[in-house]
Design a protein around this motif. Structure first.
Motif, mmCIF file in Angstrom:
data_model
loop_
_atom_site.group_PDB
_atom_site.id
_atom_site.type_symbol
_atom_site.label_atom_id
_atom_site.label_comp_id
_atom_site.label_asym_id
_atom_site.label_seq_id
_atom_site.Cartn_x
_atom_site.Cartn_y
_atom_site.Cartn_z
ATOM 1 N N UNK A 84 0.742 -0.766 -0.081
ATOM 2 C CA UNK A 84 -0.016 0.174 -0.143
ATOM 3 C C UNK A 84 0.511 1.523 0.077
ATOM 4 N N UNK A 85 2.181 1.518 0.067
ATOM 5 C CA UNK A 85 2.690 2.696 -0.258
ATOM 6 C C UNK A 85 2.885 2.551 -1.549
ATOM 7 N N UNK A 86 2.950 4.183 -2.464
ATOM 8 C CA UNK A 86 2.790 4.284 -3.317
ATOM 9 C C UNK A 86 4.973 4.619 -4.151
ATOM 10 N N UNK A 87 5.507 4.459 -2.657
ATOM 11 C CA UNK A 87 7.539 4.398 -3.833
ATOM 12 C C UNK A 87 7.325 2.924 -3.610
ATOM 13 N N UNK A 88 6.909 2.183 -2.499
ATOM 14 C CA UNK A 88 7.597 0.637 -2.688
ATOM 15 C C UNK A 88 6.893 -0.455 -3.485
ATOM 16 N N UNK A 89 5.920 0.017 -4.383
ATOM 17 C CA UNK A 89 4.825 -0.194 -5.604
ATOM 18 C C UNK A 89 5.886 0.507 -7.069
ATOM 19 N N UNK A 90 6.516 1.887 -6.941
ATOM 20 C CA UNK A 90 6.588 2.348 -7.619
ATOM 21 C C UNK A 90 8.029 1.526 -8.349
ATOM 22 N N UNK A 91 8.417 1.379 -7.496
ATOM 23 C CA UNK A 91 10.075 0.848 -7.131
ATOM 24 C C UNK A 91 9.842 -0.565 -7.576
ATOM 25 N N UNK A 92 9.351 -1.169 -7.081
ATOM 26 C CA UNK A 92 9.146 -2.324 -8.163
ATOM 27 C C UNK A 92 8.312 -2.459 -9.549
ATOM 28 N N UNK A 93 7.213 -1.410 -9.423
ATOM 29 C CA UNK A 93 6.599 -1.139 -11.156
ATOM 30 C C UNK A 93 8.313 -1.011 -12.249
ATOM 31 N N UNK A 183 8.630 9.463 -8.986
ATOM 32 C CA UNK A 183 10.235 9.135 -9.360
ATOM 33 C C UNK A 183 11.115 8.283 -9.365
ATOM 34 N N UNK A 184 11.571 7.469 -10.042
ATOM 35 C CA UNK A 184 12.573 5.779 -9.503
ATOM 36 C C UNK A 184 13.428 5.880 -11.041
ATOM 37 N N UNK A 185 14.808 5.955 -9.912
ATOM 38 C CA UNK A 185 16.466 5.582 -10.834
ATOM 39 C C UNK A 185 16.947 4.486 -9.893
ATOM 40 N N UNK A 186 17.189 3.730 -11.146
ATOM 41 C CA UNK A 186 18.163 2.125 -10.938
ATOM 42 C C UNK A 186 19.073 2.349 -12.521
ATOM 43 N N UNK A 187 19.756 0.875 -12.634
ATOM 44 C CA UNK A 187 19.712 0.451 -13.691
ATOM 45 C C UNK A 187 19.250 -1.054 -14.233
ATOM 46 N N UNK A 206 6.048 7.575 -12.806
ATOM 47 C CA UNK A 206 5.421 6.703 -12.931
ATOM 48 C C UNK A 206 3.685 7.129 -12.242
ATOM 49 N N UNK A 207 2.586 7.055 -12.293
ATOM 50 C CA UNK A 207 1.691 7.592 -11.700
ATOM 51 C C UNK A 207 1.010 6.164 -11.431
ATOM 52 N N UNK A 208 0.713 6.222 -9.618
ATOM 53 C CA UNK A 208 0.315 4.922 -9.830
ATOM 54 C C UNK A 208 -0.413 5.017 -8.700
ATOM 55 N N UNK A 209 -1.355 4.172 -8.026
ATOM 56 C CA UNK A 209 -3.187 4.215 -7.369
ATOM 57 C C UNK A 209 -2.469 3.792 -6.463
ATOM 58 N N UNK A 210 -3.043 4.242 -5.168
ATOM 59 C CA UNK A 210 -2.719 3.791 -3.884
ATOM 60 C C UNK A 210 -4.267 3.811 -3.071
ATOM 61 N N UNK A 211 -5.450 3.561 -2.980
ATOM 62 C CA UNK A 211 -6.441 4.013 -2.212
ATOM 63 C C UNK A 211 -6.549 3.154 -0.730
ATOM 64 N N UNK A 213 -5.736 0.882 2.201
ATOM 65 C CA UNK A 213 -6.144 -0.400 2.605
ATOM 66 C C UNK A 213 -6.474 -0.995 1.721
ATOM 67 N N UNK A 214 -5.750 -0.720 0.035
ATOM 68 C CA UNK A 214 -6.335 -1.256 -0.914
ATOM 69 C C UNK A 214 -4.538 -1.356 -1.796
ATOM 70 N N UNK A 215 -4.546 -2.192 -2.108
ATOM 71 C CA UNK A 215 -2.815 -2.853 -2.933
ATOM 72 C C UNK A 215 -2.745 -1.526 -3.787
ATOM 73 N N UNK A 216 -2.223 -0.931 -3.958
ATOM 74 C CA UNK A 216 -1.419 -0.064 -4.724
ATOM 75 C C UNK A 216 -1.516 -0.831 -6.497
ATOM 76 N N UNK A 217 -1.741 0.042 -7.330
ATOM 77 C CA UNK A 217 -1.778 -0.279 -8.792
ATOM 78 C C UNK A 217 -0.722 0.578 -10.321
ATOM 79 N N UNK A 218 -0.574 0.152 -10.826
ATOM 80 C CA UNK A 218 0.118 1.213 -11.763
ATOM 81 C C UNK A 218 -0.811 1.619 -12.710
ATOM 82 N N UNK A 219 -0.695 3.211 -13.212
ATOM 83 C CA UNK A 219 -1.736 3.778 -13.762
ATOM 84 C C UNK A 219 -1.527 4.409 -15.484
#
Length: 227
Positions: A84-93, A183-187, A206-211, A213-219
């Motif tokens: 449910x954390x937008x930063x964590x989800x965006x990193x995974x995405x 915004x995510x940076x990496x290699x 990325x735009x991510x939706x995190x309502x 008590x709901x799992x985040x999703x990619x927008x």
């Protein structure tokens, strides 16, 4: 053989229809008070490509916005994390978008796996922008002939300054759609048969939706990186 990466950041803009740009702009306006800076980088038709990187050929073989067939399977694409954390989800995405394996996944499977990360709220989902990150069928076939695959690692993620400013001005604005800009940076590390390989720095907003008590999703994916 020269490497052919997915170049995920730079092909998105060429596949955005006017309707999609308006949709994403509307999402940002509703969620973020219509802040001029955020609207600009989510709706811009393009931006300068990073030095030394060339855009790949146009991608989707199916009509823009068309979801892959459920029967395709997802190949090597991981399932979205239940967070449910937008930063964590965006990193995974970001890792998901920068990774692929033509040795074990077909293009249809890659698309199906990516689609599983999308929000189910059709009012906001921008599948056209996300699916544009996958090479066209001919290029994917050539990559598969050379056993090309890529892995990715994230070094940092943060909320862009314009996003934080908008929330500071009106903290309740996010409650309309709960869409966050990250915004995510990496290699990205690339490899292919006969010992070929290489690495590239990556950055994406990325735009991510995190309502609540709901799992985040990619927008969606922004056409340029927001600082």
């Amino acid at each position: 053989m020269p490497k052919r990466s997915l170049s995920p950041l730079h092909r998105a803009t060429t596949h955005w229809s006017a309707g999609r740009r308006i949709l994403v702009a509307s999402v940002v306006i509703v969620a973020l008070l219509g802040t001029a800076g955020l609207t600009a980088w989510f709706t811009a038709r393009g931006g300068k490509a990073e030095a030394g990187r060339s855009p790949a050929p146009p991608a989707p073989s199916s009509p823009a916005g068309t979801a892959p067939k459920p029967s395709a399977g997802t190949g090597s694409v991981p399932a979205p994390p239940k967070v449910t954390d937008p930063l964590a989800f965006a990193r995974a995405a970001a890792v998901m978008l920068w990774s692929y394996d033509t040795r074990t996944s077909s293009r249809d499977q890659q698309l199906a796996g990516m689609h599983a990360w999308m929000t189910r709220e059709t009012k906001y989902t921008d599948w056209t922008a996300i699916s544009a990150q996958t090479p066209d069928p001919v290029l994917w076939s050539r990559m598969a002939d050379n056993a090309q695959h890529a892995t990715a690692a994230v070094t940092e993620s943060h909320f862009p300054s314009a996003f934080k400013q908008a929330l500071a001005e009106n903290p309740t604005a996010i409650t309309e759609a709960y869409i966050y800009a990250v915004t995510v940076t990496g290699k990205q590390a690339l490899a292919w048969k006969d010992g070929g390989g290489g690495a590239e720095d990556r950055a994406v907003t990325l735009a991510v939706q995190c309502r609540p008590s709901t799992d985040c999703a990619l927008v969606s994916i922004a056409p340029s990186v927001a600082p």
